[in-house]
Design a protein around this motif. Structure first.
Motif, PDB file in Angstrom:
ATOM      1  N   GLU A   1       4.116   6.336 -14.499  1.00  0.00           N
ATOM      2  CA  GLU A   1       3.777   6.120 -15.895  1.00  0.00           C
ATOM      3  C   GLU A   1       3.371   7.405 -16.611  1.00  0.00           C
ATOM      4  O   GLU A   1       3.031   7.363 -17.787  1.00  0.00           O
ATOM      5  N   HIS A   2       3.388   8.527 -15.910  1.00  0.00           N
ATOM      6  CA  HIS A   2       2.962   9.793 -16.540  1.00  0.00           C
ATOM      7  C   HIS A   2       3.880  10.131 -17.717  1.00  0.00           C
ATOM      8  O   HIS A   2       5.102  10.012 -17.640  1.00  0.00           O
ATOM      9  N   ARG A   3       3.258  10.568 -18.808  1.00  0.00           N
ATOM     10  CA  ARG A   3       4.004  10.858 -20.030  1.00  0.00           C
ATOM     11  C   ARG A   3       4.753  12.185 -19.935  1.00  0.00           C
ATOM     12  O   ARG A   3       5.850  12.331 -20.474  1.00  0.00           O
ATOM     13  N   CYS A   4       4.131  13.178 -19.294  1.00  0.00           N
ATOM     14  CA  CYS A   4       4.699  14.526 -19.190  1.00  0.00           C
ATOM     15  C   CYS A   4       4.912  15.090 -20.604  1.00  0.00           C
ATOM     16  O   CYS A   4       4.350  14.589 -21.586  1.00  0.00           O
ATOM     17  N   SER A   5       5.732  16.106 -20.722  1.00  0.00           N
ATOM     18  CA  SER A   5       5.914  16.770 -22.022  1.00  0.00           C
ATOM     19  C   SER A   5       6.705  15.904 -23.010  1.00  0.00           C
ATOM     20  O   SER A   5       6.700  16.170 -24.212  1.00  0.00           O
ATOM     21  N   LEU A   6       7.365  14.843 -22.518  1.00  0.00           N
ATOM     22  CA  LEU A   6       8.152  13.988 -23.408  1.00  0.00           C
ATOM     23  C   LEU A   6       7.257  13.104 -24.273  1.00  0.00           C
ATOM     24  O   LEU A   6       7.701  12.594 -25.310  1.00  0.00           O
ATOM     25  N   GLY A   7       6.009  12.892 -23.828  1.00  0.00           N
ATOM     26  CA  GLY A   7       5.038  12.229 -24.690  1.00  0.00           C
ATOM     27  C   GLY A   7       5.016  10.719 -24.637  1.00  0.00           C
ATOM     28  O   GLY A   7       4.327  10.089 -25.430  1.00  0.00           O
ATOM     29  N   TYR A   8       5.785  10.106 -23.767  1.00  0.00           N
ATOM     30  CA  TYR A   8       5.728   8.648 -23.665  1.00  0.00           C
ATOM     31  C   TYR A   8       5.750   8.244 -22.198  1.00  0.00           C
ATOM     32  O   TYR A   8       6.172   9.011 -21.329  1.00  0.00           O
ATOM     33  N   ARG A   9       5.281   6.998 -21.939  1.00  0.00           N
ATOM     34  CA  ARG A   9       5.181   6.518 -20.557  1.00  0.00           C
ATOM     35  C   ARG A   9       6.530   6.595 -19.856  1.00  0.00           C
ATOM     36  O   ARG A   9       7.542   6.190 -20.427  1.00  0.00           O
ATOM     37  N   GLY A  10       6.504   7.075 -18.642  1.00  0.00           N
ATOM     38  CA  GLY A  10       7.744   7.216 -17.892  1.00  0.00           C
ATOM     39  C   GLY A  10       8.458   8.528 -18.147  1.00  0.00           C
ATOM     40  O   GLY A  10       9.526   8.784 -17.574  1.00  0.00           O
TER      41      GLY A  10
END
Length: 349
Positions: A1-10
């Protein structure tokens, strides 16, 4: 579920499918391991070091340093195993998470300590956490400093008693005062104990974190097998075990009343001296006939014992209980000099 640099879940999963570097995966793994242990964190970055291809800096948030120290080798092991196509042992992974939870519980602030620290911060009083595990805080600086532990303050001597009962904390405070102390670390697993021992690059001592009277103290350990045996023995007295640099020298106990030294004793480890006739077992029986020796603290000296600790010390000398030592040969039964483990004392006052 990590948002990472994309900014949303997954978002992180998408990055995995696109292809990313191992340092980035380690960053998210360490964040997730902390969350599984009960520490909610989320920030992290991984960047290649400029001019050094293949070398990365991994940055991630944490609240409890000890939890992170324990999580790093777990995270590296996880991604290396999966990266090579291996399988993760569910039981082993569960044990790793339990270990992280243990350190999380030990290092988290209790409600009393947290309330006092928060109140100090609101008043602009500097707060310094002296050690993570003991929740011992210093409030203020210089001659105005005070210390608190839970709802206790340094206005009483109770904190000093607690400090003296915690070997790791005592070590940290002595080091802070500029007094030379052995390097060491508290561990809860054999793998971690052996890793710390290797890092010392020399003989080590292994002992219970909160032990007393010299119980399960093993000194001058130089091999992984000796560390393993000592770790298992120390674990009988508690989950947390100390692995420390072994310092050679004589053992003294100094009694200070007020600011005056009133007594000094050199403590000598439990031992027997060969006569060329009797076995070590027989020499121990003869020594125990001394009326000054008894069980517990009933007598000035404690009876000598051929227990697991003594057997390990004998083995290091190439001996066993049925060996007949030569005349004058000193045979150690312990390497620590506590009177409670059969040691004796020489008055040097």
């Amino acid at each position: 579920e990590h948002r990472c640099s994309l900014g949303y879940r997954g978002g992180f999963v998408e990055r995995l499918h696109e292809g990313t570097y191992m340092a980035h995966i380690l960053e998210h793994t360490l964040i997730e391991l902390q969350c599984l242990a009960g520490v909610e964190v989320g920030f992290g970055k991984a960047r290649e070091v400029k001019g050094k291809p293949g070398l990365y800096s991994v940055v991630f948030s944490y609240k409890l340093e000890k939890v992170v120290e324990e999580a790093i080798p777990i995270g590296v092991k996880l991604i290396e195993t999966l990266g090579r196509g291996g399988d993760i042992d569910p039981k082993e992974f569960a044990e790793d998470i339990d270990n992280l939870k243990y350190w999380c519980e030990r290092h988290s602030l209790g409600p009393s300590t947290a309330a006092i620290v928060d109140a100090a911060k609101r008043r602009g009083i500097p707060t310094t956490r002296i050690t993570d595990e003991a929740s011992l805080f210093q409030l203020g600086l210089g001659k105005y400093q005070k210390r608190i532990q839970a709802a206790l303050t340094s206005e009483t001597s109770n904190i000093a008693v607690g400090v003296a009962s915690d070997k790791d904390l005592t070590n940290a405070l002595l080091r802070e005062a500029g007094i030379p102390v052995p390097r060491g670390e508290a561990v809860t697993t054999l793998a971690r104990a052996q890793e710390v021992a290797r890092r010392m690059r020399g003989p080590v001592t292994v002992k219970p974190h909160y032990g007393n009277q010299g119980k399960a103290v093993s000194c001058d350990l130089t091999t992984p097998e000796q560390v393993e045996q000592a770790f298992k023995w120390a674990r009988e007295y508690g989950r947390s075990v100390l692995v420390e640099q072994f310092i050679r020298g004589k053992d003294h106990r100094v009694l200070v009343v007020g600011d005056q030294v009133v007594a000094v004793a050199r403590r000598v480890p439990a031992q027997v001296v060969g006569d060329g006739e009797h076995t070590i077992r027989e020499l121990v029986d003869i020594a125990n006939q001394d009326p000054r020796r008894g069980d517990g603290h009933l007598k000035p000296l404690t009876r000598l014992k051929l227990d697991a600790g003594a057997m390990a010390v004998l083995a290091k000398q190439g001996l066993d209980p049925d060996t007949v030592p030569t005349t004058g040969q000193v045979v150690l039964l312990r390497e620590n000099a506590n009177l409670s483990t059969g040691g004796s004392a020489i008055d040097l006052t």
